[in-house]
Structure formats: structure tokens, C-alpha cells
Scaffold this motif. Structure first.
Motif: not given
Length: 542
Positions: A429-430, A477-478, A489-493, A504-506
Motif C-alpha cells: 500500500h503506497s 517494522a510492525l 502479520v508483518r508490515v514494513m514502512a 507499506y509492505y505487508l
């Protein structure tokens, strides 16, 4: 910042001189408010006059700086390769680059016509050059162009070389005073180099005998079409159909909004062709052919696979056919985790790097394969130390050939990965911005007050700025796992390195036991994870 009138007087191109003279004072001030930053292995920006754009004056001064940097490092008279794509300005920029380097005493190999970027990287390595320049903006919008630098060995330039060259650019002489000497594009080394590149593909990967595989292909108005067709045919794939109105190079990219296979709608023509001809494989190259997107019929519907799905498929195929002892495979901090699981099962060493192939190809030895989620694949690092869409196309075709010969297909290969290692869903998601301060504010908020949950799953934050290792970078990272299931779940902003946007990379993953007997539950689990990913996106700070 250069004085506008001094710059105009020294601009060697009469067209850009006239362009600047026609601007209003306000427009002229904007053009000279900043210069193109020499980063990401070079320059990239809009084709326009002035120091903030790609033009002959900027290329001349940049090349002068590059040459002095090489000379200062003891490489006077060394071989340097220059090639280009088919974008607006590429021919003039490549000519200026070659002429400046020749006048500085370098042995310049100027590749004739247009060349895919991986062929330029190959030439740098193959010819023992100390540097190579690819004039290209890859998959950027039509208005852009760029200048990409490779160093000895054929890998992209890395720090501190980029900042050293940028300092030399700042003190470079006026463009019209930089010496230039004509360079012939009719160099016999060029044709021989191209032939060695193509021959290497069959030497490295073999050939499919009388393959029944039918392929749909688009070079997306770029320069890789002819080379890809030749490479595939030499590898045994004669049944290749192209998207006719996207095959010839066209710098205006008339059939796509953005010439990037990742963009929604960009591969619609390819997928329609694949469905019409009942293909086994769909391949989309980006305009300079350094990236490769793969399409397949999954659950009865044609779709483009994600870069992470393709990365795991190609990685498993290469790991299954190597005799290297403990090979290295690599992904980046924003890549999915599926290839890591595949590598672990194969006894390979998986290495995580920062984003970009300038880091991936330096992950360690013996490097077998490296990929990034943005559909970049380095499948033959012995020959090309960068992402290479043409060689990746050959490997994808060979993988498909073996599946089809066994009465299977790519969708089944992907399903097997999910059965063995869990269902992995990755997406992005950008947030595109006009004010870069907004990106700074979002990243500051993630550090100061990160969300405690995403889609109801408790997550913790990992600030990569606070790391003290080689992965230190501007990213957060979340990550977390559901308490009542095997779902994580992992999200990198991180801010984009080439565009004004936050990315955002999910990744959401369900354990192998969620796939059902024989993979019967993979489709349902995948649908559930896609829905969960949408919930995660809705919870992300904006």
C-alpha cells in the motif's frame, strides 16, 4: 546552486538553452531550486532543461565527474561500457556520455542502438570494464530518464562512491568546456558480447527439448522484446506469442498509464492474450528488461503472480538444480518470508539485505539467487550481478516446461509451496504525496506512537534506524501473531527511494496446517488472508 544565466550560457544543447530562455522568472527559479541527487546508483528525473532535470548538460558534467573519480582511483585508460534504452533523450545522453569518457582517455565500448540494462551489466563484467553507464529510467513514467552506474565486476555503484561522485559533480566545469571526442557505435566487441550473453543462458540453464509450453510475452514498449524472443527460442521455446501493440520500443508508452508490470492494469493486455491463446505462462518485462513479472492461471483465472511468489518458485527451482555446497540465496528487508523457508528446507543460507540489487548481489558467496519483491530476479549472478528480466524469463519458462511435462502447472507448483511452508500473502500500500514532510510526519509517528494492534492482532515495532548492523535504514517494522491461530502479520514502512511516496509492505502468513489435506484449503486460506491484509491496510497510519 548554479547561476541560471551562467548555466544557460554554458549549455551545449541549443534546444535546452532555448527552453530555459523561454521560461518566466518564476519558472526559472523553480528549475534551479535543486539539482538531481546522485543516488540509487546514479541519476533519475524528468527530461527537461536545467540542473534539476535530465539533459545533455547534466549528463556531460556527471560523466566528467565519473571519469575523474575513476582516474583518481587509478583507472585511467580503463575500459568503460556505455549503453542506453529507447526513452526520450537516451540517444543524445549516451552519445554525450561516451564522448566525454573518450576525451578523458578511456577505452569506451559504446553498445549500438538500444540495449536491455542487464546486457550492459553483463558487458561490464564480461569485458573486464572498470565501469559501465546505462542511460535508462527503467519503469519510471514516460517523462523521465536516468543514468545508472556499474562498477568493476558489473554490480551497481554503492556508497561512498556515489557521494564522492556527487561532490565532483558540484565542482565540475561548465558543460560547454568539457572536452568530447566522437566514439563509434560499430565496435566488434559489442556484437560478440551480446552473443556471449545469449550463449551463456543455454550454457547455464540448459535447453528444453521440443517444449510444448506456450508463452505470452510483452516487453511493455521497452527494449527487451527481441532479446527475450531470441533467448527463449534458443532455450527451446518456439511457441511464443507477443502483445503486438506493446512489442516495439516506444518512449511514450501509449497503452499503459505507467510502464511498470506491477501497476494495476499494466499487464491487462498480456493476461488477455494468455487467456486467448491458452498459454501456460505469461511474461511481462519492464521497459529496460531488468525486471520480470510472471503470470499464471490460478484457480481458473489468469493473474500476475507477486514478486514474492515468483521469487519462491524460481528460488526452489534453482536450489533443486544446483551442485553448490551451501548456496546463498538473498532477499531484502521488505521481501516476504517464503523463500527463507524454502532455503531452509533445501539447506541453503538465506541472507537479508537492504532494498536494492546493489546490496542483494553483495549478500555473500556462493550466491545462487537473489530477488526483491518488486519483480527483480538475479538468477545467474556469475554472469549478471544485477536483476535480469531476460534470464529470469528463461528460468520461468524452464520451470513451467518441467511442470507441464509432468502434467502439472505453475499454479500447482505454488500450491505445493503453500502446503509445505504455509500460505503466504504479500501486498503493498503506497501513499503518494506532494509534500515530502508528510512522509516524515508518518514515519515520526510510527516511531513515537506505533499502533498496538493491526486488524485485531497485537504488534510490536522495530525501528531500523536504531539498528547497529548493515540493515540500519529509515524503516519501521510492525509484526505480531494472532493469539488464537497460526496467523502472523508483518508490515514494513519505508519511504520510496525513487518516488515521492511512503510504501507499506505487508505479509500475512498462515501455518502449513491451515492448507488442508493435499492443499485443499489453500484457496480458502488465501482468500481469508487477503481479507485480513485489507483490514491491516485500513488500520495503517496515514
Amino acid at each position: 546552486m548554479p547561476d541560471p544565466q551562467d548555466w544557460i550560457a554554458a549549455d551545449p544543447d541549443p534546444r535546452t538553452r532555448a527552453e530555459l530562455r523561454a521560461l518566466t522568472p518564476e519558472q526559472l527559479t523553480e528549475r534551479f531550486s535543486h539539482t538531481l541527487h546522485f543516488g540509487t546508483a546514479g541519476l533519475r528525473g524528468p527530461v527537461r532543461a536545467g540542473p534539476s532535470g535530465m539533459n545533455v548538460a547534466v549528463v556531460v558534467r556527471t560523466t566528467s565527474a565519473l571519469g575523474h573519480w575513476l582516474i583518481d582511483a587509478g583507472h585511467a585508460g580503463a575500459t568503460v561500457v556505455v549503453g542506453r534504452d529507447a526513452r526520450h533523450g537516451s540517444a543524445e545522453f549516451a552519445e554525450a556520455c561516451a564522448e566525454v569518457l573518450a576525451a578523458q582517455g578511456f577505452d569506451v565500448v559504446r553498445l549500438p542502438g538500444t540495449s536491455p540494462t542487464p546486457l550492459i551489466a553483463f558487458a561490464c563484467r564480461d569485458l573486464g570494464a572498470q565501469a559501465a553507464v546505462a542511460v535508462t529510467a527503467s519503469h519510471n513514467p514516460p517523462a523521465d530518464n536516468g543514468y545508472k552506474v556499474y562498477v568493476a565486476g558489473g554490480a551497481q555503484l554503492i556508497p561512498p562512491g556515489d557521494t564522492e561522485i556527487e561532490r565532483l559533480i558540484a565542482t565540475a566545469a561548465p558543460a560547454d568546456t568539457v572536452p568530447r571526442r566522437a566514439v563509434s557505435a560499430d565496435d566488434p566487441r559489442s556484437a560478440a558480447n551480446t552473443e556471449r550473453y545469449l550463449a551463456r543462458l543455454t550454457t547455464r540453464f540448459g535447453r528444453a527439448s521440443a517444449s510444448p509450453v506456450r508463452i505470452a510475452l510483452t516487453p511493455m514498449h521497452g527494449v527487451g522484446g527481441a532479446h527475450a524472443l531470441t533467448a527463449l527460442r534458443r532455450a527451446g521455446f518456439a511457441d511464443v506469442h507477443v502483445v503486438a501493440d506493446q512489442f516495439a520500443p516506444d518512449p511514450d508508452f501509449p497503452t499503459v498509464r505507467f510502464p511498470n508490470p506491477e501497476e494495476p492494469g499494466a499487464s491487462d493486455r498480456l493476461l488477455a492474450l494468455a487467456a486467448d491463446i491458452d498459454a501456460d505462462l505469461a511474461i511481462a518485462l519492464d521497459p529496460d528488461a531488468d525486471r520480470c513479472a510472471v503470470g499464471a492461471r490460478v484457480d481458473g483465472t489468469w493473474r500476475m503472480l507477486t514478486g514474492d511468489e515468483t521469487g519462491a518458485l524460481l528460488g526452489r527451482y534453482l536450489l533443486g538444480s544446483t551442485d553448490l555446497d551451501t548456496p546463498v540465496v538473498a532477499g531484502t528487508i521488505v521481501s516476504g518470508s517464503l523463500l527463507r523457508a524454502v532455503a531452509g528446507a533445501a539447506g541453503a543460507r538465506y541472507v537479508t539485505t537492504l532494498t536494492g540489487f546493489k546490496w542483494l548481489v553483495r549478500a555473500g558467496e556462493p550466491l545462487l539467487y537473489a530477488y526483491e519483491e518488486a519483480i527483480g530476479h538475479c538468477v545467474d549472478p556469475v554472469a549478471v550481478r544485477d536483476k535480469d528480466g531476460i534470464s529470469a524469463s528463461v528460468v520461468a519458462a524452464l520451470l513451467t516446461h518441467h511442470r507441464v511435462r509432468a502434467g502439472s502447472d505453475l499454479a500447482a507448483a505454488l500450491r505445493e509451496l503453500f502446503v509445505d511452508h504455509g500460505v503466504h500473502v504479500t501486498t503493498q500500500h503506497s501513499i503518494r504525496v506532494s509534500d515530502l514532510d508528510r512522509i516524515t510526519d508518518i514515519m515520526s509517528g510510527l516511531r513515537a506512537n506505533p499502533p498496538a494492534t493491526l486488524a485485531g492482532i497485537a504488534v510490536t515495532a522495530d525501528d531500523f534506524v536504531s539498528r547497529d548492523d548493515e540493515l540500519r535504514t529509515n524503516a519501521v517494522a510492525l509484526s505480531g501473531a494472532a493469539a488464537d491461530s497460526a496467523v502472523s502479520v508483518r508490515v514494513m514502512a519505508r519511504p520510496s527511494g525513487t518516488e515521492p511516496k511512503l510504501k507499506y509492505y505487508l505479509e500475512v502468513v498462515a501455518g502449513p496446517d491451515e492448507s488442508g489435506p493435499g492443499g485443499s484449503g489453500v484457496a480458502a486460506t488465501s482468500a481469508r488472508l487477503h481479507a485480513l491484509a485489507a483490514e491491516v491496510i485500513a488500520d495503517l497510519p496515514r
